[in-house]
Design a protein around this motif. Structure first.
Motif, PDB file in Angstrom:
ATOM      1  N   GLU A  48       0.734  -1.341   0.097  1.00  0.00           N
ATOM      2  CA  GLU A  48      -0.029  -0.024  -0.063  1.00  0.00           C
ATOM      3  C   GLU A  48       0.738   1.238   0.060  1.00  0.00           C
ATOM      4  N   ALA A  49       1.928   1.355   0.799  1.00  0.00           N
ATOM      5  CA  ALA A  49       2.946   2.473   0.746  1.00  0.00           C
ATOM      6  C   ALA A  49       3.435   2.560  -0.496  1.00  0.00           C
ATOM      7  N   ILE A  50       3.917   1.471  -1.174  1.00  0.00           N
ATOM      8  CA  ILE A  50       4.606   1.747  -2.482  1.00  0.00           C
ATOM      9  C   ILE A  50       3.575   2.174  -3.450  1.00  0.00           C
ATOM     10  N   ALA A  51       2.586   1.722  -3.366  1.00  0.00           N
ATOM     11  CA  ALA A  51       1.340   1.972  -4.292  1.00  0.00           C
ATOM     12  C   ALA A  51       1.040   3.547  -4.189  1.00  0.00           C
ATOM     13  N   ARG A  52       1.111   4.046  -3.102  1.00  0.00           N
ATOM     14  CA  ARG A  52       0.593   5.353  -2.611  1.00  0.00           C
ATOM     15  C   ARG A  52       1.838   6.267  -3.320  1.00  0.00           C
ATOM     16  N   PHE A  53       3.245   5.929  -3.243  1.00  0.00           N
ATOM     17  CA  PHE A  53       4.033   6.819  -3.711  1.00  0.00           C
ATOM     18  C   PHE A  53       4.153   6.618  -4.937  1.00  0.00           C
ATOM     19  N   ASP A  54       3.850   5.467  -5.698  1.00  0.00           N
ATOM     20  CA  ASP A  54       3.740   5.571  -7.214  1.00  0.00           C
ATOM     21  C   ASP A  54       2.668   6.445  -7.879  1.00  0.00           C
ATOM     22  N   GLU A  55       1.294   6.378  -6.865  1.00  0.00           N
ATOM     23  CA  GLU A  55       0.361   7.266  -7.276  1.00  0.00           C
ATOM     24  C   GLU A  55       0.758   8.914  -7.228  1.00  0.00           C
ATOM     25  N   VAL A  56       1.425   9.195  -6.130  1.00  0.00           N
ATOM     26  CA  VAL A  56       1.658  10.479  -6.001  1.00  0.00           C
ATOM     27  C   VAL A  56       2.753  11.255  -6.791  1.00  0.00           C
ATOM     28  N   MET A  57       3.650  10.046  -7.213  1.00  0.00           N
ATOM     29  CA  MET A  57       4.776  10.737  -8.184  1.00  0.00           C
ATOM     30  C   MET A  57       4.000  10.509  -9.542  1.00  0.00           C
ATOM     31  N   ALA A  58       2.845   9.784  -9.888  1.00  0.00           N
ATOM     32  CA  ALA A  58       2.081   9.832 -11.220  1.00  0.00           C
ATOM     33  C   ALA A  58       1.658  11.346 -11.220  1.00  0.00           C
ATOM     34  N   ARG A  59       0.957  11.986 -10.052  1.00  0.00           N
ATOM     35  CA  ARG A  59       0.238  13.199 -10.089  1.00  0.00           C
ATOM     36  C   ARG A  59       1.303  14.099 -10.569  1.00  0.00           C
ATOM     37  N   VAL A  60       2.567  14.129  -9.614  1.00  0.00           N
ATOM     38  CA  VAL A  60       3.835  15.115  -9.792  1.00  0.00           C
ATOM     39  C   VAL A  60       4.236  15.116 -11.477  1.00  0.00           C
ATOM     40  N   THR A  61       4.448  13.775 -11.911  1.00  0.00           N
ATOM     41  CA  THR A  61       5.062  13.892 -13.556  1.00  0.00           C
ATOM     42  C   THR A  61       3.808  14.453 -14.259  1.00  0.00           C
ATOM     43  N   SER A  62       2.544  14.541 -14.000  1.00  0.00           N
ATOM     44  CA  SER A  62       1.504  15.070 -14.825  1.00  0.00           C
ATOM     45  C   SER A  62       1.733  16.496 -14.900  1.00  0.00           C
ATOM     46  N   LEU A  63       2.416  17.162 -14.097  1.00  0.00           N
ATOM     47  CA  LEU A  63       2.794  18.533 -14.118  1.00  0.00           C
ATOM     48  C   LEU A  63       4.059  18.931 -15.167  1.00  0.00           C
ATOM     49  N   ASN A  64       4.821  17.815 -15.631  1.00  0.00           N
ATOM     50  CA  ASN A  64       5.746  18.017 -16.616  1.00  0.00           C
ATOM     51  C   ASN A  64       5.632  18.634 -17.535  1.00  0.00           C
ATOM     52  N   GLY A  65       6.090  20.086 -18.080  1.00  0.00           N
ATOM     53  CA  GLY A  65       6.120  20.640 -18.994  1.00  0.00           C
ATOM     54  C   GLY A  65       4.645  21.614 -19.094  1.00  0.00           C
ATOM     55  N   GLU A  66       3.752  21.238 -18.117  1.00  0.00           N
ATOM     56  CA  GLU A  66       2.706  22.336 -18.144  1.00  0.00           C
ATOM     57  C   GLU A  66       2.725  23.409 -17.084  1.00  0.00           C
ATOM     58  N   TYR A  67       3.636  23.130 -16.033  1.00  0.00           N
ATOM     59  CA  TYR A  67       3.833  23.947 -15.164  1.00  0.00           C
ATOM     60  C   TYR A  67       5.097  23.979 -14.778  1.00  0.00           C
ATOM     61  N   PRO A  68       5.796  25.263 -14.234  1.00  0.00           N
ATOM     62  CA  PRO A  68       7.147  25.531 -13.969  1.00  0.00           C
ATOM     63  C   PRO A  68       7.534  24.742 -12.628  1.00  0.00           C
ATOM     64  N   VAL A  69       7.623  23.427 -12.939  1.00  0.00           N
ATOM     65  CA  VAL A  69       8.218  22.667 -11.996  1.00  0.00           C
ATOM     66  C   VAL A  69       9.330  21.671 -12.196  1.00  0.00           C
TER      67      VAL A  69
END
Length: 158
Positions: A48-69
């Motif tokens: 569950e902890a690994i799945a949470r890390f993957d899910e949050v990182m997927a949200r972070v990567t969704s910002l790539n190129g769209e926002y200044p992150v």
């Protein structure tokens, strides 16, 4: 030499260690680009902890190129249970700029603030919070544009 600790990178060299992570300078094995590898100082062993890390990182990567992150290029959990992420190596931070005695003119400060506000708006829209914005969380790309770093790291750890 390829890293077994973090796949896809070579020549890991420790450049910093903090309370939440160790940061390495490395080479992307596929592109040869210099990257930064952040290995978090926790061990995730529960699925569950690994799945949470993957899910949050997927949200972070969704910002790539769209926002200044700072874009997350790859992420995962190594065989020891340490979460890691790979980002472009951006040497300059706001702390570095301030430490040189360089005075930031008001229009430059306003531009940095506007970019950070845009990054935070994107992060919040994706359901992400930034734990603590400090001068090391503001990085500058090769063109001098400010980017927000370290999104989702604390949240990913639950």
């Amino acid at each position: 030499m390829a890293s077994e600790f973090v796949p896809g990178v070579d020549d890991l060299r420790l450049i910093g260690r903090g309370t939440t992570a160790s940061v390495f300078r490395a080479l992307d094995a596929a592109s040869g680009d210099t990257v930064a590898v952040k290995v978090l100082n926790v061990r995730l062993t529960e699925p569950e902890a690994i799945a949470r890390f993957d899910e949050v990182m997927a949200r972070v990567t969704s910002l790539n190129g769209e926002y200044p992150v700072v874009p997350v290029l790859a992420h995962g959990v190594n065989d020891s249970g340490n979460p890691w992420l790979v980002v472009p190596f951006l040497q300059r931070s706001l702390r570095d700029v301030a430490g040189t005695g360089h005075r930031v003119h008001w229009d430059e400060a306003a531009a940095i603030g506007a970019r950070l506000a845009d990054a935070l708006a994107g992060a919040h829209a994706a359901g992400l919070l930034h734990d603590r914005i400090d001068p090391t969380s503001v990085r500058f790309d090769a063109h001098g544009a400010a980017l927000l770093a370290d999104l989702g790291v604390v949240e990913a750890l639950g």
